[in-house]
Write a protein that holds these residues in place. Structure first.
Motif, PDB file in Angstrom:
ATOM      1  N   ALA A 275       0.823  -1.207   0.000  1.00 40.74           N
ATOM      2  CA  ALA A 275       0.000   0.000   0.000  1.00 40.74           C
ATOM      3  C   ALA A 275       0.864   1.267   0.000  1.00 40.74           C
ATOM      4  CB  ALA A 275      -0.934  -0.021   1.213  1.00 40.74           C
ATOM      5  N   VAL A 276       1.853   1.298   0.902  1.00 42.62           N
ATOM      6  CA  VAL A 276       2.669   2.519   1.031  1.00 42.62           C
ATOM      7  C   VAL A 276       3.485   2.773  -0.242  1.00 42.62           C
ATOM      8  CG1 VAL A 276       4.701   3.465   2.205  1.00 42.62           C
ATOM      9  CG2 VAL A 276       2.791   2.534   3.545  1.00 42.62           C
ATOM     10  N   GLU A 277       4.079   1.730  -0.784  1.00 35.57           N
ATOM     11  CA  GLU A 277       4.955   1.920  -1.950  1.00 35.57           C
ATOM     12  C   GLU A 277       4.176   2.252  -3.214  1.00 35.57           C
ATOM     13  OE1 GLU A 277       8.437   1.824  -1.863  1.00 35.57           O
ATOM     14  OE2 GLU A 277       8.213   1.768   0.322  1.00 35.57           O
ATOM     15  N   CYS A 278       2.921   1.806  -3.303  1.00 38.68           N
ATOM     16  CA  CYS A 278       2.087   2.202  -4.440  1.00 38.68           C
ATOM     17  C   CYS A 278       1.675   3.670  -4.313  1.00 38.68           C
ATOM     18  CB  CYS A 278       0.855   1.305  -4.551  1.00 38.68           C
ATOM     19  SG  CYS A 278       1.205  -0.332  -5.217  1.00 38.68           S
ATOM     20  N   VAL A 279       1.334   4.086  -3.096  1.00 42.61           N
ATOM     21  CA  VAL A 279       0.961   5.487  -2.887  1.00 42.61           C
ATOM     22  C   VAL A 279       2.167   6.399  -3.163  1.00 42.61           C
ATOM     23  CG1 VAL A 279       0.245   7.191  -1.160  1.00 42.61           C
ATOM     24  CG2 VAL A 279      -0.940   4.992  -1.302  1.00 42.61           C
ATOM     25  N   LEU A 280       3.358   5.952  -2.748  1.00 45.89           N
ATOM     26  CA  LEU A 280       4.564   6.754  -3.014  1.00 45.89           C
ATOM     27  C   LEU A 280       4.764   6.937  -4.515  1.00 45.89           C
ATOM     28  CD1 LEU A 280       7.309   5.519  -0.509  1.00 45.89           C
ATOM     29  CD2 LEU A 280       6.048   7.669  -0.490  1.00 45.89           C
ATOM     30  N   ASP A 281       4.459   5.902  -5.274  1.00 45.97           N
ATOM     31  CA  ASP A 281       4.599   5.984  -6.724  1.00 45.97           C
ATOM     32  C   ASP A 281       3.667   7.065  -7.293  1.00 45.97           C
ATOM     33  OD1 ASP A 281       6.385   4.379  -8.267  1.00 45.97           O
ATOM     34  OD2 ASP A 281       4.670   3.819  -9.509  1.00 45.97           O
ATOM     35  N   GLU A 282       2.450   7.082  -6.787  1.00 48.61           N
ATOM     36  CA  GLU A 282       1.499   8.099  -7.269  1.00 48.61           C
ATOM     37  C   GLU A 282       1.894   9.488  -6.787  1.00 48.61           C
ATOM     38  OE1 GLU A 282      -2.706   7.396  -7.803  1.00 48.61           O
ATOM     39  OE2 GLU A 282      -2.488   5.464  -6.791  1.00 48.61           O
ATOM     40  N   LEU A 283       2.484   9.523  -5.604  1.00 50.35           N
ATOM     41  CA  LEU A 283       2.958  10.804  -5.066  1.00 50.35           C
ATOM     42  C   LEU A 283       4.094  11.354  -5.934  1.00 50.35           C
ATOM     43  CD1 LEU A 283       2.388  12.612  -2.534  1.00 50.35           C
ATOM     44  CD2 LEU A 283       4.269  11.415  -1.402  1.00 50.35           C
ATOM     45  N   ALA A 284       5.001  10.452  -6.321  1.00 50.47           N
ATOM     46  CA  ALA A 284       6.126  10.869  -7.171  1.00 50.47           C
ATOM     47  C   ALA A 284       5.594  11.429  -8.486  1.00 50.47           C
ATOM     48  CB  ALA A 284       7.055   9.686  -7.421  1.00 50.47           C
ATOM     49  N   GLU A 285       4.574  10.767  -9.010  1.00 49.22           N
ATOM     50  CA  GLU A 285       3.986  11.206 -10.268  1.00 49.22           C
ATOM     51  C   GLU A 285       3.359  12.602 -10.101  1.00 49.22           C
ATOM     52  OE1 GLU A 285       1.902   7.777 -11.989  1.00 49.22           O
ATOM     53  OE2 GLU A 285       0.649   9.274 -13.029  1.00 49.22           O
ATOM     54  N   ALA A 286       2.622  12.756  -9.001  1.00 50.45           N
ATOM     55  CA  ALA A 286       1.958  14.050  -8.762  1.00 50.45           C
ATOM     56  C   ALA A 286       2.977  15.172  -8.573  1.00 50.45           C
ATOM     57  CB  ALA A 286       1.050  13.936  -7.543  1.00 50.45           C
TER      58      ALA A 286
END
Lengths: 160, 745
Positions: free
Chosen positions: B374-385
């Protein structure tokens, strides 16, 4: 039904045993014959831990009836080394750490030997598909595939 | 500390148990027999949830060939109102898992067992046992189990004052998350789900037990701890530990799933009642229905960062399936999820939810892959944003020496940053990608563990070395122990033999689990060997009639030092062993410790995938793991851990899941339908070992076995998202789900 008398050859030795008609070759190997190197991981032909050869053909001993051994020649993992000399695949598996827990190893080795007998120069893809019927949960197959490819190369060189 | 010359440490030696394992000689749990052996079989519940009103075993007992029958009343009861802990296991749940008591709690739950002269007769006898069930409504999924009005599994479990299927809660807090999110420029919040997956060891559970006329039991079984087998069997049968000898068979894989027992106490009672040795083996179907797996989960993670990529707050809620009895790994999920990052404000919550599934067992970094997914997927979206490279975002926020983790510790020297830097610099990260191909990265943390270990190092009469430890060797630890012993003694590796002792021949040693074995056993073996070296110097001093302080141990022999240097020829191990009796007796030493200082492990993985949009198949094209491995005592087996964990994680992400039918029965209880990765599913699994020695260990060892399973779920998920421009929030990303997701795009 009465037990059936079977005459067969196992790892080059003539052998006789009695079995029930419904018994699998794996049960007879592991039970009365005491050849426990072939493992039972599933009993349904999915994991390959009981791989043996029947008249040169790679089979899962759990899917073979013991009565099918009549007049046939079976090779198990116990017949892979020659006296003290390990088969090149066995030696390579040790050197390259191609095993962790080792429960799948006898089946993988039997399957790999069968591949190299048919195809002395397999590609990585051919090794991977040939061994697709041998489950290993420890290694991720990486070191197994590398060990088979290196053994094949060594054997080709030694044969040349 | 001895000066390490690195003659053997770091060498790819041939494992001591290797020859037996490539020739079929190694004895696993189902490979031994005893004269007079009979066969045990388990009768299992055909219902997912049912009250057991009565059990009539009379017809089974009357069947010719039946020698003993056991039900829950033969086992020691652990009343529900009093917790009795053995390690992390509560015996109230263990006793009910081994044999159903008041209720059958899942399809496949053992309700009785029989021992008979053949497997066929034992199976027939099981069919003759009459169980009067009152079938109850069942509940399988987490969301259903938490609904108001859901069938309650255990009346004694209360949550917020009401009977509930929520059996436990764990919370980690650091700073003030509300304030943290208030200061964030970007906040991403997402919900995820994962399915239960099985450990998938190829060796089914099995044991052989004999109980002598005076009540002494010998148990031969494969487990991740012979002392755990002894203790649990003792507690469940009432036989004192001193009357049980548990012999560790070679273990055909465990991955956490063999840190508890299923068959041993039952076989012990059957053997005791019948007076015959009893062998029990699970079929693969029984393994799937009634052992393991690890939890399925539902989680929500929210992470906030400032515009420059500094994470200011992280919040996670993780609901984990426990199966029918409490005890899911919420500590791993809630504790490890945010641990790789230096985040000032963290709130991480775990909930333990029971339902009518088989009780979960540990699985490699229990819970941590769920949290990291969960955390690493959210980080991926955060990096994108934030338009920041995903590795760069992780580097900006990476935990390092001195970082305070939300679950408590302040990290000492750790190598997380190094894994990220190595990944960024690797050619894999820059390789071109084609159409429908994508790349994902993810990181992960696992606690690692120390704990109790014992070792004995003996010099044989001919001057070689026999080492005994108390931990089942699950992936090559004997080779590493031999490397260390040979190094310390300055002798050839092949002169060291390493054995795993049974419970009567070595002191208490905790489980093979928590990535603790080499960390802990290297400590006790090192201290034992150092004691042996001290003795060897004393013996040489005695022979030379000089002070022991004036003797050094170098290159495998005692040498006079200081003023006496060169006065006498050196005395080898063989020389000193030959004169052991005249100089004071046998030479050997043992050390028993509760080891500390394990320190956490970190890894970063890069995964490339290709999605077949017509078939929905995700293929992993390339995979590279970067891990802080402390010190690689035997590099091949460290790589092996990294590769095996990656493969299991790929299976978890793409193909493995438990599927239940409407009656609460597992629909795919076999290897054909439960799809673990096969050889043709995977590419080579590349590894980059980064050696940042653990400062708290004599050889710098850091546990390496579990952290490899923490990053892969998210690494694969992030790669799929990168390939498709569309993200899946549920695992596994199996072909039907991928196709459905693409259709909905």
């Amino acid at each position: 039904m009465a037990k059936q008398h079977i005459s067969t050859t196992i790892n080059g030795e003539p052998m006789e045993f009695l079995c029930e008609p419904h018994q699998s070759m794996l049960d007879v190997l592991r039970g009365p014959l005491g050849l426990t190197g072939s493992k039972e991981g599933c009993g349904s032909g999915d994991c390959g831990a009981c791989s043996v050869t029947l008249d040169g053909r790679l089979v899962c001993a759990c899917l073979m009836l013991a009565m099918e051994a009549e007049g046939a020649s079976i090779t198990t993992i116990e017949g892979m080394a020659t006296g003290e000399a390990l088969h090149p695949l066995q030696q390579k598996f040790l050197e390259m750490a191609a095993l962790q827990c080792g429960i799948c190893t006898p089946g993988v080795l039997m399957a790999a030997r069968s591949l190299l007998e048919r195809n002395p120069d397999p590609s990585e893809t051919e090794v991977r598909f040939w061994l697709a019927g041998n489950l290993c949960r420890c290694t991720g197959y990486d070191k197994i595939v590398r060990a088979v490819l290196e053994t094949a190369a060594d054997m080709r060189e030694n044969a040349a | 500390m001895n000066v390490i010359s690195n003659k053997w440490i770091g060498q790819r030696t041939i494992r001591p148990d290797g020859a037996d394992k490539v020739t079929g000689r190694a004895a696993y749990s189902a490979d031994t027999t005893l004269p007079g052996l009979i066969w045990g079989k388990v009768l299992r519940s055909p219902h997912a949830h049912a009250r057991i009103k009565s059990i009539d075993t009379s017809k089974a007992e009357a069947l010719p060939g039946v020698k003993a029958v056991v039900t829950a009343k033969d086992l020691v009861d652990f009343p529900l109102d009093k917790s009795v802990m053995l390690g992390i296991q509560d015996m109230r749940w263990m006793c009910r898992n081994v044999m159903a008591r008041e209720k059958a709690l899942f399809h496949g739950h053992p309700v009785a067992a029989v021992a008979a002269t053949s497997e066929e007769i034992a199976a027939e006898a099981c069919r003759l046992i009459v169980v009067d069930y009152e079938v109850l409504p069942h509940v399988i999924d987490i969301d259903d189990a938490m609904q108001p009005g859901a069938p309650i599994l255990h009346d004694f479990i209360q949550f917020e004052g009401k009977p509930s299927n929520i059996a436990g809660k764990l919370e980690h807090k650091l700073g003030d998350v509300e304030a943290g999110f208030a200061g964030a420029d970007v906040i991403i919040e997402r919900s995820f789900s994962t399915e239960p997956v099985h450990q998938g060891y190829i060796e089914p559970h099995a044991c052989l037990v004999s109980v002598s006329g005076d009540g002494k039991a010998v148990i031969f079984s494969s487990s991740q701890g012979q002392f755990m087998v002894r203790a649990m069997t003792s507690l469940l049968t009432g036989i004192p530990q001193s009357d049980i000898r548990a012999i560790p068979a070679e273990i055909g894989g465990g991955f956490g799933g063999k840190t508890i027992i299923y068959l041993e106490p039952v076989a012990t009672l059957l053997a005791k009642k019948s007076g015959r040795p009893v062998k029990m083996t699970m079929s693969r179907e029984e393994v799937f229905r009634a052992s393991g797996p690890t939890s399925g989960s539902k989680s929500t993670v929210k992470i906030g960062a400032t515009r420059d990529g500094k994470i200011v707050a992280g919040q996670g809620t993780f609901y984990l399936q426990a199966g029918a009895l409490p005890g899911s790994p919420i500590r791993g999920a809630a504790g490890c999820a945010f641990a790789p990052y230096d985040i000032p404000n963290v709130h991480s919550l775990g909930f333990d939810v029971v339902s009518n599934r088989s009780k979960v067992a540990a699985y490699r970094a229990p819970g941590a892959p769920i949290g990291a997914y969960a955390v690493e997927c959210v980080l991926d979206e955060l990096a994108e944003a934030l338009k920041i490279d995903p590795l760069e975002l992780r580097l900006k926020n990476a935990a390092k020496q001195g970082t305070k983790a939300a679950h408590g510790p302040v990290f000492p020297r750790i190598g997380f940053v190094e894994t990220l830097e190595a990944a960024r610099a690797h050619d894999h990260y820059k390789a071109p990608l084609g159409k429908l191909q994508g790349r994902g990265v993810a990181s992960g943390f696992w606690f690692n563990a120390g704990g109790e270990s014992s070792a004995q190092v003996n010099i044989t009469e001919d001057g070689n070395v026999a080492v005994t430890t108390g931990h089942p060797d699950i992936g090559g630890s004997r080779a590493s122990i031999a490397n260390i012993t040979a190094e310390l003694l300055g002798i050839d590796y092949n002169r060291v033999s390493v054995q795993i002792g049974d419970t009567a021949s070595i002191g208490y040693s905790n489980l093979t689990g928590g990535s603790r074995v080499l960390f802990a056993s290297a400590m006790v073996v090192t201290q034992s060997t150092e004691k042996v070296i001290t003795t060897l110097r004393e013996r040489a001093a005695k022979i030379w009639k000089i002070d022991p302080e004036a003797v050094t141990w170098e290159d495998g022999e005692a040498r006079p030092a200081g003023d006496n240097a060169g006065k006498f020829p050196g005395l080898s191990l063989a020389d000193l062993a030959a004169r052991a009796s005249e100089t004071g007796g046998p030479i050997g030493a043992g050390v028993q410790l509760n080891t500390t200082g394990a320190e956490g492990g970190f890894a970063t993985h890069i995964c490339d995938v290709e999605v077949d949009a017509e078939l929905g198949i995700v293929r992993v094209l390339r995979y590279t793991s970067f891990q802080d491995v402390g010190r690689a005592i035997h590099p091949s087996y460290v790589e092996g851990q990294m590769q095996g964990g990656a493969a299991q994680g790929i299976g978890w992400a793409l193909s493995e899941e438990y599927i239940y039918d409407r009656n609460g029965k597992v629909d795919n209880a076999g290897f054909l339908d439960y799809r673990m990765p096969v050889c043709s599913d995977l590419p080579m699994l590349d590894t980059v070992m980064i050696e940042i020695p653990n400062p708290k260990h004599p050889q710098g060892v850091r546990g390496v076995g579990e952290v490899p399973l923490v990053p892969p779920l998210a690494a694969v998920a992030n790669a799929v998202a990168n390939a498709l421009g569309k993200r899946f929030y549920a695992l596994p990303m199996s072909p039907p789900r991928v196709l459905a997701g693409l259709d909905g795009a």
